[in-house]
Design a protein around this motif. Structure first.
Motif, PDB file in Angstrom:
ATOM      1  N   TYR A 100     -10.087  -2.193  -4.399  1.00  0.00           N
ATOM      2  CA  TYR A 100     -10.507  -2.578  -5.741  1.00  0.00           C
ATOM      3  C   TYR A 100     -11.990  -2.244  -5.918  1.00  0.00           C
ATOM      4  CZ  TYR A 100     -11.010  -5.747  -9.786  1.00  0.00           C
ATOM      5  OH  TYR A 100     -11.253  -6.295 -11.018  1.00  0.00           O
ATOM      6  N   ILE A 101     -12.324  -1.507  -6.950  1.00  0.00           N
ATOM      7  CA  ILE A 101     -13.697  -1.067  -7.166  1.00  0.00           C
ATOM      8  C   ILE A 101     -14.658  -2.247  -7.251  1.00  0.00           C
ATOM      9  CG2 ILE A 101     -15.253   0.094  -8.781  1.00  0.00           C
ATOM     10  CD1 ILE A 101     -12.954   1.957  -9.491  1.00  0.00           C
ATOM     11  N   ALA A 102     -14.263  -3.301  -7.954  1.00  0.00           N
ATOM     12  CA  ALA A 102     -15.161  -4.426  -8.215  1.00  0.00           C
ATOM     13  C   ALA A 102     -15.566  -5.177  -6.949  1.00  0.00           C
ATOM     14  CB  ALA A 102     -14.517  -5.387  -9.208  1.00  0.00           C
ATOM     15  N   THR A 103     -14.721  -5.163  -5.921  1.00  0.00           N
ATOM     16  CA  THR A 103     -15.008  -5.931  -4.708  1.00  0.00           C
ATOM     17  C   THR A 103     -15.250  -5.040  -3.495  1.00  0.00           C
ATOM     18  OG1 THR A 103     -12.666  -6.076  -4.129  1.00  0.00           O
ATOM     19  CG2 THR A 103     -13.571  -7.837  -5.517  1.00  0.00           C
ATOM     20  N   SER A 104     -14.904  -3.747  -3.606  1.00  0.00           N
ATOM     21  CA  SER A 104     -14.968  -2.822  -2.469  1.00  0.00           C
ATOM     22  C   SER A 104     -14.116  -3.296  -1.300  1.00  0.00           C
ATOM     23  CB  SER A 104     -16.425  -2.629  -2.011  1.00  0.00           C
ATOM     24  OG  SER A 104     -17.174  -1.984  -3.023  1.00  0.00           O
ATOM     25  N   ARG A 105     -13.083  -4.046  -1.610  1.00  0.00           N
ATOM     26  CA  ARG A 105     -12.159  -4.512  -0.568  1.00  0.00           C
ATOM     27  C   ARG A 105     -10.747  -4.026  -0.901  1.00  0.00           C
ATOM     28  NH1 ARG A 105     -14.525  -9.772  -1.455  1.00  0.00           N
ATOM     29  NH2 ARG A 105     -12.599 -10.287  -2.549  1.00  0.00           N
ATOM     30  N   TYR A 106      -9.945  -3.951   0.143  1.00  0.00           N
ATOM     31  CA  TYR A 106      -8.532  -3.647  -0.064  1.00  0.00           C
ATOM     32  C   TYR A 106      -7.849  -4.937  -0.535  1.00  0.00           C
ATOM     33  CZ  TYR A 106      -9.001   0.953   2.048  1.00  0.00           C
ATOM     34  OH  TYR A 106      -9.350   2.260   2.308  1.00  0.00           O
ATOM     35  N   ASP A 107      -7.827  -5.110  -1.824  1.00  0.00           N
ATOM     36  CA  ASP A 107      -7.314  -6.345  -2.412  1.00  0.00           C
ATOM     37  C   ASP A 107      -5.843  -6.260  -2.813  1.00  0.00           C
ATOM     38  OD1 ASP A 107     -10.403  -7.293  -4.132  1.00  0.00           O
ATOM     39  OD2 ASP A 107      -9.641  -7.766  -2.136  1.00  0.00           O
ATOM     40  N   TYR A 108      -5.303  -5.075  -2.878  1.00  0.00           N
ATOM     41  CA  TYR A 108      -3.914  -4.909  -3.296  1.00  0.00           C
ATOM     42  C   TYR A 108      -3.104  -4.358  -2.124  1.00  0.00           C
ATOM     43  CZ  TYR A 108      -6.121  -5.282  -7.867  1.00  0.00           C
ATOM     44  OH  TYR A 108      -6.835  -5.722  -8.945  1.00  0.00           O
ATOM     45  N   TRP A 109      -1.946  -4.989  -1.901  1.00  0.00           N
ATOM     46  CA  TRP A 109      -1.137  -4.661  -0.729  1.00  0.00           C
ATOM     47  C   TRP A 109       0.327  -4.500  -1.107  1.00  0.00           C
ATOM     48  CZ3 TRP A 109      -3.313  -3.945   4.089  1.00  0.00           C
ATOM     49  CH2 TRP A 109      -4.661  -4.299   4.210  1.00  0.00           C
ATOM     50  N   GLY A 110       0.997  -3.602  -0.386  1.00  0.00           N
ATOM     51  CA  GLY A 110       2.432  -3.487  -0.519  1.00  0.00           C
ATOM     52  C   GLY A 110       3.134  -4.479   0.392  1.00  0.00           C
ATOM     53  N   GLN A 111       4.450  -4.428   0.383  1.00  0.00           N
ATOM     54  CA  GLN A 111       5.236  -5.397   1.152  1.00  0.00           C
ATOM     55  C   GLN A 111       5.440  -4.959   2.596  1.00  0.00           C
ATOM     56  OE1 GLN A 111       6.516  -3.080  -0.724  1.00  0.00           O
ATOM     57  NE2 GLN A 111       8.204  -2.215   0.471  1.00  0.00           N
ATOM     58  N   GLY A 112       5.146  -3.691   2.867  1.00  0.00           N
ATOM     59  CA  GLY A 112       5.273  -3.185   4.233  1.00  0.00           C
ATOM     60  C   GLY A 112       6.588  -2.473   4.480  1.00  0.00           C
ATOM     61  N   THR A 113       6.546  -1.540   5.414  1.00  0.00           N
ATOM     62  CA  THR A 113       7.752  -0.822   5.832  1.00  0.00           C
ATOM     63  C   THR A 113       7.729  -0.705   7.353  1.00  0.00           C
ATOM     64  OG1 THR A 113       9.100   1.172   5.483  1.00  0.00           O
ATOM     65  CG2 THR A 113       6.713   1.481   5.571  1.00  0.00           C
ATOM     66  N   GLN A 114       8.851  -0.941   7.978  1.00  0.00           N
ATOM     67  CA  GLN A 114       8.925  -0.998   9.439  1.00  0.00           C
ATOM     68  C   GLN A 114       9.088   0.394  10.035  1.00  0.00           C
ATOM     69  OE1 GLN A 114       8.530  -3.638  11.515  1.00  0.00           O
ATOM     70  NE2 GLN A 114       8.738  -2.236  13.258  1.00  0.00           N
ATOM     71  N   VAL A 115       8.277   0.672  11.033  1.00  0.00           N
ATOM     72  CA  VAL A 115       8.403   1.900  11.818  1.00  0.00           C
ATOM     73  C   VAL A 115       8.630   1.498  13.269  1.00  0.00           C
ATOM     74  CG1 VAL A 115       7.219   3.956  12.674  1.00  0.00           C
ATOM     75  CG2 VAL A 115       6.956   3.266  10.277  1.00  0.00           C
ATOM     76  N   THR A 116       9.707   1.973  13.847  1.00  0.00           N
ATOM     77  CA  THR A 116      10.033   1.684  15.232  1.00  0.00           C
ATOM     78  C   THR A 116      10.208   2.998  15.978  1.00  0.00           C
ATOM     79  OG1 THR A 116      11.157  -0.362  14.589  1.00  0.00           O
ATOM     80  CG2 THR A 116      11.593   0.491  16.803  1.00  0.00           C
ATOM     81  N   VAL A 117       9.458   3.146  17.055  1.00  0.00           N
ATOM     82  CA  VAL A 117       9.505   4.368  17.862  1.00  0.00           C
ATOM     83  C   VAL A 117      10.046   4.009  19.231  1.00  0.00           C
ATOM     84  CG1 VAL A 117       8.221   6.345  18.729  1.00  0.00           C
ATOM     85  CG2 VAL A 117       7.485   5.222  16.611  1.00  0.00           C
ATOM     86  N   SER A 118      11.177   4.569  19.573  1.00  0.00           N
ATOM     87  CA  SER A 118      11.784   4.292  20.871  1.00  0.00           C
ATOM     88  C   SER A 118      11.347   5.341  21.892  1.00  0.00           C
ATOM     89  CB  SER A 118      13.303   4.286  20.752  1.00  0.00           C
ATOM     90  OG  SER A 118      13.774   5.561  20.376  1.00  0.00           O
ATOM     91  N   SER A 119      11.293   4.905  23.140  1.00  0.00           N
ATOM     92  CA  SER A 119      10.834   5.820  24.201  1.00  0.00           C
ATOM     93  C   SER A 119      11.992   6.599  24.787  1.00  0.00           C
ATOM     94  CB  SER A 119      10.135   5.027  25.296  1.00  0.00           C
ATOM     95  OG  SER A 119      11.000   4.040  25.806  1.00  0.00           O
TER      96      SER A 119
END
Length: 119
Positions: A100-119
């Motif tokens: 956000y420009i006004a705060t210079s912080r990452y103020d907006y977030w998504g809900q997330g997406t899972q990444v799983t890497v198997s060996s």
């Protein structure tokens, strides 16, 4: 307000590639940068990659430098994270964020997406 929706996560094997997408909507003009963060179980959320809205400036965590690429398509209001040569330690929930420009912080977030890497 800015709404962010991630997609593209999944289960892959070590060495594979994956591309995450994050569609932004709302007052996107109030933001000046986009970023990707991740959080593994039992660990704190950490920065992965960021880019100015123009896409001209990008920056990466050392752990992903040379393997991950962030890009922005302003026509589609979408930010991408191309992840190559994935490792098991890349396993985490990945979050898209807007600064956000006004705060210079990452103020907006998504809900997330899972990444799983198997060996």
């Amino acid at each position: 307000q800015v709404q962010l929706v991630e997609s593209g996560g999944g289960l892959v094997q070590a060495g594979d590639s994956l591309r995450l997408s994050c569609a932004a909507s709302g007052r996107t003009f109030s933001t000046d940068a986009m970023g990707w963060f991740r959080q593994a179980p039992g660990k704190e959320r950490e920065f992965v990659a960021g880019a100015s809205r123009s896409g001209e400036t990008t920056y990466y965590a050392d752990s992903v430098k040379g393997r991950f690429t962030i890009s922005i398509d302003n026509a589609k209001n979408t930010v991408y994270l191309q992840m190559n040569s994935l490792k098991p330690e890349d396993t985490a929930t990945y979050y898209c964020a807007a600064r956000y420009i006004a705060t210079s912080r990452y103020d907006y977030w998504g809900q997330g997406t899972q990444v799983t890497v198997s060996s």
